[in-house]
Design a protein around this motif. Structure first.
Motif, PDB file in Angstrom:
ATOM      1  N   LYS A 228       2.011  -8.633  -5.397  1.00  0.00           N
ATOM      2  CA  LYS A 228       2.030  -8.240  -3.809  1.00  0.00           C
ATOM      3  C   LYS A 228       0.690  -7.138  -4.075  1.00  0.00           C
ATOM      4  N   HIS A 229       0.709  -6.271  -4.912  1.00  0.00           N
ATOM      5  CA  HIS A 229      -0.096  -5.290  -5.234  1.00  0.00           C
ATOM      6  C   HIS A 229      -1.489  -5.820  -5.620  1.00  0.00           C
ATOM      7  N   LYS A 231      -2.699  -8.787  -4.547  1.00  0.00           N
ATOM      8  CA  LYS A 231      -3.171  -9.309  -3.184  1.00  0.00           C
ATOM      9  C   LYS A 231      -3.704  -8.360  -2.415  1.00  0.00           C
ATOM     10  N   LYS A 232      -2.792  -6.967  -2.421  1.00  0.00           N
ATOM     11  CA  LYS A 232      -3.425  -6.003  -1.449  1.00  0.00           C
ATOM     12  C   LYS A 232      -4.559  -5.275  -2.078  1.00  0.00           C
ATOM     13  N   LYS A 235      -7.561  -7.993  -1.168  1.00  0.00           N
ATOM     14  CA  LYS A 235      -7.723  -8.019   0.477  1.00  0.00           C
ATOM     15  C   LYS A 235      -8.583  -6.696   0.753  1.00  0.00           C
ATOM     16  N   PHE A 236      -8.418  -5.654   0.193  1.00  0.00           N
ATOM     17  CA  PHE A 236      -9.094  -4.463   0.576  1.00  0.00           C
ATOM     18  C   PHE A 236     -10.356  -4.751   0.127  1.00  0.00           C
TER      19      PHE A 236
END
Length: 289
Positions: A228-229, A231-232, A235-236
């Protein structure tokens, strides 16, 4: 509430020049030193035909790119190559990574493009000193990332030498180097280094062979904590910054993390694919201008 991504402690994280890895991993034993020398010999002589072919591919791409981009556009570009150095990369994947890093670095520098080559892993298995500290503190819940990061600089973008020589990439072949991979924080690190560069155009290329994994962290947080991290973070960078990010997955589809991703099934395709992806980016820029 869902815990936000955080490291339990950053006290034991290390960022180091590849030449100084002995300070972290200890000097190589005679057997391991021989294994590194043998592996490097394979890079130098066993892969000679492959390297010669890749040099020719690079020379062709170089000529094409020079026809399309001005000198200023090239010198106004910086590329970071970030290599996953987890345990699953050991062996053939790391051999080709070391050989490719050397040739791509030369390809970029010859073009006048600044180049940074980085690697990421952890300095310990089983959580290292971070996990020991957590245990001493009676194992608080949701500790977050629970291992000691090891971030390695093989070539800094501030290095203006025509070529640093392939010698530094020998360090990639150490058997005691490859451990766990915490991708999200590694990409943040590479991104923060790139962000400080003065070049107008910034490209970050990640070479990896799988999902982020660290047994120590995942045993005490949710199973998708690292993913999840990652991907975050990606994405940023993709949505909120000017930095162009792309990834090459070795035997692994990384398109669920990156918008711009390509999967190769055989590691000996790595060099060709890196050159074609970089060329496409450079030529795309030409079309936009």
């Amino acid at each position: 509430p869902v815990p936000v991504y955080h490291p339990y402690t950053t006290k034991f994280d290390i960022e180091i020049d590849a030449d100084h890895l002995d300070q972290v991993l200890g000097p190589l034993t005679t057997t391991n030193a021989k294994a590194v020398a043998d592996a490097w010999d394979v890079v130098q002589t066993g892969l000679l035909a492959w390297r010669t072919k890749l040099h020719l591919t690079a020379a062709d791409a170089d000529a094409r790119i020079r026809n399309q981009l001005s000198k200023d556009q090239l010198t106004g570009t910086v590329v970071t190559l970030l290599f996953d150095q987890s345990g699953s990369m050991r062996g053939q994947k790391m051999l080709f990574s070391a050989a490719t890093a050397d040739i791509i670095q030369e390809f970029l520098i010859t073009l006048g493009v600044s180049c940074e080559v980085l690697g990421f892993t952890t300095s310990r298995w089983k959580g290292g000193r971070s996990r020991k500290r957590w245990k001493w503190c009676f194992r608080p819940r949701n500790p977050g990332r629970l291992n000691d990061l090891l971030h390695i600089i093989y070539r800094s973008a501030t290095d203006n030498r025509a070529s640093t020589g392939g010698w530094v990439y020998r360090q990639m072949l150490r058997h005691d180097l490859t451990k766990e991979n915490i991708d999200g924080e590694a990409i943040s690190w590479a991104f923060n280094r790139l962000k400080k560069r003065k070049e107008e155009r910034k490209i970050l290329m990640i070479i990896s062979d799988g999902a982020p994994v660290d047994d120590s962290t995942l045993s005490v947080n949710s199973g998708d904590f690292l993913e999840k991290h990652l991907k975050k973070v990606v994405k940023f960078i993709e949505d909120k910054t000017e930095i162009e990010i792309l990834a090459i997955g070795i035997g692994h589809d990384v398109s669920r993390y990156y918008n711009r991703a390509i999967k190769i099934t055989d590691v000996n395709e790595l060099g060709d694919v890196m050159i074609s992806q970089l060329s496409a980016l450079f030529e795309k820029k030409h079309k936009l201008n």
